[in-house]
Design an enzyme around this catalytic site. Structure first.
Site, PDB file in Angstrom:
ATOM      1  CD  GLN A 137      -6.556  -1.792   2.444  1.00 40.61           C
ATOM      2  OE1 GLN A 137      -6.722  -2.193   2.436  1.00 40.61           O
ATOM      3  NE2 GLN A 137      -7.603  -0.756   3.331  1.00 40.61           N
ATOM      4  CG  HIS A 179      -3.693  -1.497  -0.049  1.00 37.12           C
ATOM      5  ND1 HIS A 179      -3.526   0.029   0.457  1.00 37.12           N
ATOM      6  CD2 HIS A 179      -4.328  -0.940  -0.458  1.00 37.12           C
ATOM      7  CE1 HIS A 179      -3.766   0.560   0.968  1.00 37.12           C
ATOM      8  NE2 HIS A 179      -5.189   0.497   0.182  1.00 37.12           N
ATOM      9  N   GLY A 223     -12.617  -4.243  -1.111  1.00 34.02           N
ATOM     10  CA  GLY A 223     -11.606  -4.870  -1.298  1.00 34.02           C
ATOM     11  C   GLY A 223     -10.704  -4.615  -0.113  1.00 34.02           C
ATOM     12  CB  CYS A 233      -8.547   3.776   0.876  1.00 31.24           C
ATOM     13  SG  CYS A 233      -7.724   2.413   1.306  1.00 31.24           S
ATOM     14  CG  LEU A 234     -11.949  -0.574   4.047  1.00 28.07           C
ATOM     15  CD1 LEU A 234     -11.589  -1.802   4.518  1.00 28.07           C
ATOM     16  CD2 LEU A 234     -13.148   0.227   4.405  1.00 28.07           C
ATOM     17  CG  HIS A 274      -7.192   1.441  -4.089  1.00 25.79           C
ATOM     18  ND1 HIS A 274      -7.448   2.465  -3.963  1.00 25.79           N
ATOM     19  CD2 HIS A 274      -7.428   0.592  -2.703  1.00 25.79           C
ATOM     20  CE1 HIS A 274      -7.887   2.654  -2.189  1.00 25.79           C
ATOM     21  NE2 HIS A 274      -7.343   1.391  -1.891  1.00 25.79           N
ATOM     22  CD  GLU A 275      -7.690  -3.315  -2.030  1.00 26.99           C
ATOM     23  OE1 GLU A 275      -6.699  -3.114  -1.349  1.00 26.99           O
ATOM     24  OE2 GLU A 275      -9.114  -2.364  -1.733  1.00 26.99           O
TER      25      GLU A 275
HETATM   26 ZN    ZN Z   1      -6.962   0.618  -0.136  1.00 26.73          ZN
END
Ligand code: ZN
Length: 186
Positions: free
Chosen positions: A51, A145, A46, A99-100, A141-142
């Site tokens: 991000q 963000h 995701g 998480c990236l 999670h996304e």
């Molecule tokens: Zn993340």
């Protein structure tokens, strides 16, 4: 084009995302193409627009790719525009998340196991859908963000304390990801 992933410490990650308007869809479609490329390059499931530096209500999810690797159900590959979670229900599931924007940091997080979300696709068609299992988890999670909420805020107090050293390293670029990133070096 692969975009650099904004890493913990970048202001944009903490901003509340704004709504996307129909007039900007041409640019959004281009951005989404770049986001898919960026997500696959960094082996994510995701990615939120925050991000890659854009505080707007946009994220992408591909859990279909896990189907080949693990014993997951079919999964989803979707673009979520102006998403709004309208209900979370079911048992609380404890699942480890990464998480990236936080290279090499993972942590177990509690969230309700079922989520109902309203969103628009790239054709601005409205959908209301319910997900569970891993799909629900990635969506939650996304979605966070897009609100400017980071997964570390959902760590329990002990985990948060234990993660502090790692967070400092991530913020200052001492933890290197194997994908392009943007970091505040102070
Ligand atoms: Zn993340």
């Amino acid at each position: 084009m692969v975009l650099p992933v904004y890493v913990y410490g970048q202001e944009v990650l903490k901003k509340k995302g704004r709504d996307i308007v129909p007039e900007e869809m041409e640019n959004i479609k281009k951005l989404v193409e770049q986001m898919w490329e960026t997500m696959y390059k960094s082996h994510g499931v995701g990615l939120a627009a925050h991000q890659v530096g854009h505080p707007i209500k946009l994220f992408i999810v591909d859990t279909v790719q896990l189907h080949e690797k693990e014993d997951q159900p079919m999964g989803i590959k979707k673009v979520f525009i102006n998403a709004e979670i309208i209900q979370e229900e079911g048992e609380i599931a404890i699942i480890e998340e990464g998480c990236l924007s936080f290279p090499e940091l993972r942590g177990k997080i509690e969230r309700p196991s079922i989520v109902t979300i309203k969103y628009y696709d790239l054709d601005l068609k409205e959908h209301i859908e319910t997900y569970d299992g891993f799909d629900a988890r990635v969506i939650q999670h996304e979605y966070d963000h897009t609100l400017g909420t980071l997964f570390i805020e959902k760590f329990n107090p002990l985990k948060r304390r234990l993660a502090k050293g790692k967070l400092d390293k991530i913020r200052t670029g001492l933890v290197q990801a194997d994908y392009p990133t943007r970091i505040n070096r102070k």
